[in-house]
Design a protein around this motif. Structure first.
Motif, PDB file in Angstrom:
ATOM      1  N   PHE A  17       0.961  -1.203  -0.015  1.00 50.79           N
ATOM      2  CA  PHE A  17      -0.014   0.140   0.047  1.00 50.79           C
ATOM      3  C   PHE A  17       0.924   1.220  -0.073  1.00 50.79           C
ATOM      4  N   GLY A  18       2.039   1.158   1.015  1.00 55.83           N
ATOM      5  CA  GLY A  18       2.671   2.320   0.869  1.00 55.83           C
ATOM      6  C   GLY A  18       3.328   2.598  -0.423  1.00 55.83           C
ATOM      7  N   ARG A  19       3.825   1.568  -1.181  1.00 53.82           N
ATOM      8  CA  ARG A  19       4.535   1.727  -2.504  1.00 53.82           C
ATOM      9  C   ARG A  19       3.681   2.270  -3.505  1.00 53.82           C
ATOM     10  N   LYS A  20       2.438   1.885  -3.514  1.00 57.73           N
ATOM     11  CA  LYS A  20       1.363   2.472  -4.361  1.00 57.73           C
ATOM     12  C   LYS A  20       1.060   4.029  -4.085  1.00 57.73           C
ATOM     13  N   GLU A  21       1.218   4.291  -2.859  1.00 59.18           N
ATOM     14  CA  GLU A  21       0.949   5.650  -2.358  1.00 59.18           C
ATOM     15  C   GLU A  21       2.309   6.513  -2.815  1.00 59.18           C
ATOM     16  N   ALA A  90       6.891   1.414   6.231  1.00 59.92           N
ATOM     17  CA  ALA A  90       7.333  -0.131   5.760  1.00 59.92           C
ATOM     18  C   ALA A  90       7.826  -0.271   4.262  1.00 59.92           C
ATOM     19  N   ALA A  91       7.129   0.651   3.328  1.00 65.02           N
ATOM     20  CA  ALA A  91       7.547   0.668   1.875  1.00 65.02           C
ATOM     21  C   ALA A  91       8.889   1.175   2.030  1.00 65.02           C
ATOM     22  N   VAL A  92       9.353   2.300   2.728  1.00 68.48           N
ATOM     23  CA  VAL A  92      10.910   2.635   2.669  1.00 68.48           C
ATOM     24  C   VAL A  92      11.636   1.313   3.130  1.00 68.48           C
ATOM     25  N   VAL A  93      11.288   0.678   4.146  1.00 71.19           N
ATOM     26  CA  VAL A  93      12.177  -0.410   4.750  1.00 71.19           C
ATOM     27  C   VAL A  93      12.322  -1.613   3.554  1.00 71.19           C
ATOM     28  N   VAL A  94      11.190  -1.809   2.992  1.00 66.34           N
ATOM     29  CA  VAL A  94      11.349  -2.849   1.851  1.00 66.34           C
ATOM     30  C   VAL A  94      12.135  -2.509   0.796  1.00 66.34           C
ATOM     31  N   GLY A  95      11.758  -1.296   0.373  1.00 69.47           N
ATOM     32  CA  GLY A  95      12.491  -0.593  -0.981  1.00 69.47           C
ATOM     33  C   GLY A  95      11.760  -1.003  -2.222  1.00 69.47           C
ATOM     34  N   THR A  99      11.103  -7.126  -0.691  1.00 68.12           N
ATOM     35  CA  THR A  99       9.936  -8.111  -0.494  1.00 68.12           C
ATOM     36  C   THR A  99       9.915  -7.716   1.266  1.00 68.12           C
ATOM     37  N   ALA A 100       8.555  -8.095   1.762  1.00 69.66           N
ATOM     38  CA  ALA A 100       8.522  -7.939   3.020  1.00 69.66           C
ATOM     39  C   ALA A 100       9.502  -9.148   3.737  1.00 69.66           C
ATOM     40  N   GLU A 101       9.592 -10.148   3.070  1.00 67.59           N
ATOM     41  CA  GLU A 101      10.522 -11.351   3.569  1.00 67.59           C
ATOM     42  C   GLU A 101      12.283 -10.813   3.496  1.00 67.59           C
ATOM     43  N   GLU A 102      12.386 -10.228   2.409  1.00 64.44           N
ATOM     44  CA  GLU A 102      13.801  -9.764   1.934  1.00 64.44           C
ATOM     45  C   GLU A 102      13.837  -8.153   1.774  1.00 64.44           C
ATOM     46  N   PRO A 103      13.557  -7.440   2.728  1.00 72.02           N
ATOM     47  CA  PRO A 103      13.495  -5.994   2.626  1.00 72.02           C
ATOM     48  C   PRO A 103      14.870  -5.530   2.155  1.00 72.02           C
ATOM     49  N   LYS A 104      14.755  -4.552   1.104  1.00 75.55           N
ATOM     50  CA  LYS A 104      16.256  -4.072   0.514  1.00 75.55           C
ATOM     51  C   LYS A 104      16.412  -2.470   0.523  1.00 75.55           C
ATOM     52  N   GLY A 105      15.360  -1.876   1.596  1.00 75.56           N
ATOM     53  CA  GLY A 105      15.417  -0.447   1.382  1.00 75.56           C
ATOM     54  C   GLY A 105      16.446   0.114   2.514  1.00 75.56           C
ATOM     55  N   VAL A 106      15.643   0.951   3.251  1.00 76.82           N
ATOM     56  CA  VAL A 106      16.296   1.827   4.374  1.00 76.82           C
ATOM     57  C   VAL A 106      16.134   1.585   5.515  1.00 76.82           C
ATOM     58  N   PRO A 107      16.807   1.564   6.633  1.00 80.60           N
ATOM     59  CA  PRO A 107      16.594   1.451   7.899  1.00 80.60           C
ATOM     60  C   PRO A 107      15.619   2.519   8.396  1.00 80.60           C
ATOM     61  N   VAL A 108      14.308   2.082   8.788  1.00 77.42           N
ATOM     62  CA  VAL A 108      13.673   3.165   9.692  1.00 77.42           C
ATOM     63  C   VAL A 108      13.247   2.817  10.982  1.00 77.42           C
TER      64      VAL A 108
END
Ligand code: NAI
Length: 479
Positions: A17-21, A90-95, A99-108
């Protein structure tokens, strides 16, 4: 930690949802997207380790991913306990590619509804990097900057002072955290203070703290005052508030604003936006001010200017916008009309006397829903307090919309690049961005809205003594 990424957010499953927004917001943030394009092959922030403390919203997600696109490593926390949008975090962490299982984003480190202890824990985690510490801070309100400065000061003194009994709860919790962190990791804050090349500060209240530090000769690194870029304070503080103030009141209470009497304390940039937003809904707006210039502006704009004490039997809605403390006291609240709405939109909650309200003899707090409390006085009369006195546009709603934040955040990114790449050109002082860059930010957003700018002829430019390409105004021009 998941997939080697450290983070603390409410629910990673909300990332989709975060990614869509975020995707929708990117289209509404032409300033940030233009900077991504401009720097796509240059990576001016390569090597930057940016510790960010700013409301963790969808718009901030686009800012964070812009900093990453420019080459920075980033860690983030929110600068308020209620302002995080959990799906954005959540979307920033996942990047974009994880994916939720393998997040590749930023530590929030942020979620909506933190306790004060959790808030300072998040701020500390955001500033705690493996290996080398952060070398840049991006701040909103100055809490991250304060942690580094107070940590350095107390490490030097060899002792973290104890809080006084009358100190605000916030300060007690802060000193508690600092004491534990100084004991656990000797010299930690001094090291961070030395590794940071500079801070860029988002808001009026944080900027005030920076100028105080600089005047006392205590500023540990250079600072850029982003707030006083014209394309920040004259837009975000005003037009952002015009949008998000009534959004917060509506979502919190759903009370009809038309026909009511709204009292706005403070007629600076935020107060001007707040008054316009309430008048737009048909409220009769009354302003309180301490500054005769702003008070006169309010009268010229058609508002009444009164003292708070004079209007307590009239006001249905009260909003503080002063960046000052002790503006609406419990004695005022006790005299308000039944079910008057009381909220603050300034940076800190001390504009409202929340401590006095909680201590008022015989008062009862009835929670209506998250971020909405009815406080019932012994005489049976009650008031509705939004977001426990914290900024209600972010606590009860989702803060400013993307387009206006694109202006603010474009200034933030430019300021980060400036301090990171030209560190040696800056002393331990507070600076503003050059007007040329302010005009650049405005131009991008003007074009995005389809505005047509008139071109100055060479003769005209000479006549008004400016360059054809700008800057178009002198430094003292006030807009
Ligand atoms: P400003 O300095 O332009 O305006 C504040 C006004 O309050 C001034 O005109 C001042 O004379 C007046 N004032 C001070 N003490 C007063 C008192 N006791 N009674 C009545 N008026 C008083 O500052 P600005 O930019 O409008 O910011 C105000 C606050 O809002 C700051 O804390 C700032 O950080 C915060 N802010 C919040 C935002 C949000 O999204 N919630 C966005 C931007 C700023």
């Amino acid at each position: 930690t998941r997939g080697g990424l450290e983070f603390a957010v409410a629910d990673l499953e909300a990332a989709e949802f975060g990614r869509k927004e975020i995707r929708l917001a990117e289209h509404e943030m032409p300033g940030l997207m233009a900077l991504r394009r401009e720097y796509s092959e240059v990576y001016p922030l390569r090597g930057a380790r940016i510790a960010g403390s700013l409301h963790m919203t969808v718009q901030t997600a686009v800012l964070i991913e812009t900093l990453v696109a420019l080459g920075a490593e980033v860690r983030w926390a929110s600068c308020n306990i209620f302002s995080t949008q959990d799906h954005a975090a959540a979307a920033v962490v996942v990047g974009p590619h994880g994916t939720a299982e393998e997040p590749k984003g930023v530590p929030v480190f942020a979620w909506k509804g933190e306790t004060l202890e959790e808030y300072w824990w998040c701020t500390e985690r955001m500033l705690t990097w493996e290996g080398e510490g952060p070398n840049m801070i991006l701040d909103d309100g100055g809490d991250a900057t304060m942690l580094v400065h107070k940590g350095t000061e107390y490490e030097k003194a060899g002792v973290v002072p104890s809080a006084d009994e009358e100190d605000p709860e916030e300060w007690k919790v802060f000193l508690e955290l600092l004491r534990a962190s100084v004991a656990a990791d000797k010299g930690k804050w001094t090291a961070v203070g030395q590794s940071v090349k500079g801070v860029t500060e988002e808001t009026t209240t944080g900027v005030l703290r920076l100028y105080q530090l600089a005047a006392a000769g205590e500023l540990l690194f250079p600072a850029i005052n982003v707030n006083d870029s014209v394309t920040k304070s004259k837009f975000d503080n005003r037009y952002g508030i015009r949008h998000s103030l009534i959004d917060g009141i509506n979502r919190g209470t759903d009370v009809l604003i038309g026909g009511k009497v709204a009292v706005v304390c403070g007629y600076g940039d935020v107060g001007k936006g707040a008054a316009e937003s309430l008048r737009g809904q048909g409220a009769r707006v009354i302003i309180t001010e301490i500054d005769p210039i702003c008070a006169l502006q309010a009268m010229m704009d058609g508002y009444e200017v009164k003292r708070l004490e004079t209007v307590l039997d009239e006001g249905d809605i009260y909003v503080t916008t002063t960046g000052n403390k002790n503006v609406v006291m419990v004695e005022h609240m006790a005299r308000m009309k039944h079910q008057a709405i009381v909220g603050n939109i300034g940076h800190f909650d001390n504009e409202l006397d929340m401590a006095g309200l909680a201590r008022y003899p015989g008062v009862r707090r009835v929670n209506i829903k998250p971020q909405v409390d009815e406080w019932v006085f012994p005489d049976g009369k009650s008031i509705l307090v939004l977001s426990e006195g914290r900024l209600l546009n972010l606590g009860n709603a989702t803060g400013h919309p993307s387009f206006v934040m694109s202006n603010s955040f474009a200034n933030q990114v430019i300021a980060q690049v400036e301090l990171f790449t030209k560190t040696e050109e800056y002393d331990k002082e507070v600076y503003r961005l050059p007007k040329k860059l302010d005009e650049k930010v405005a131009r991008i957003h003007l074009e995005a809205l389809g505005g047509e700018l008139t071109k100055l002829s060479k003769e005209q430019a000479e006549y008004i003594d400016v360059d054809v390409e700008g800057p178009f105004k002198s430094e003292h021009y006030r807009y």
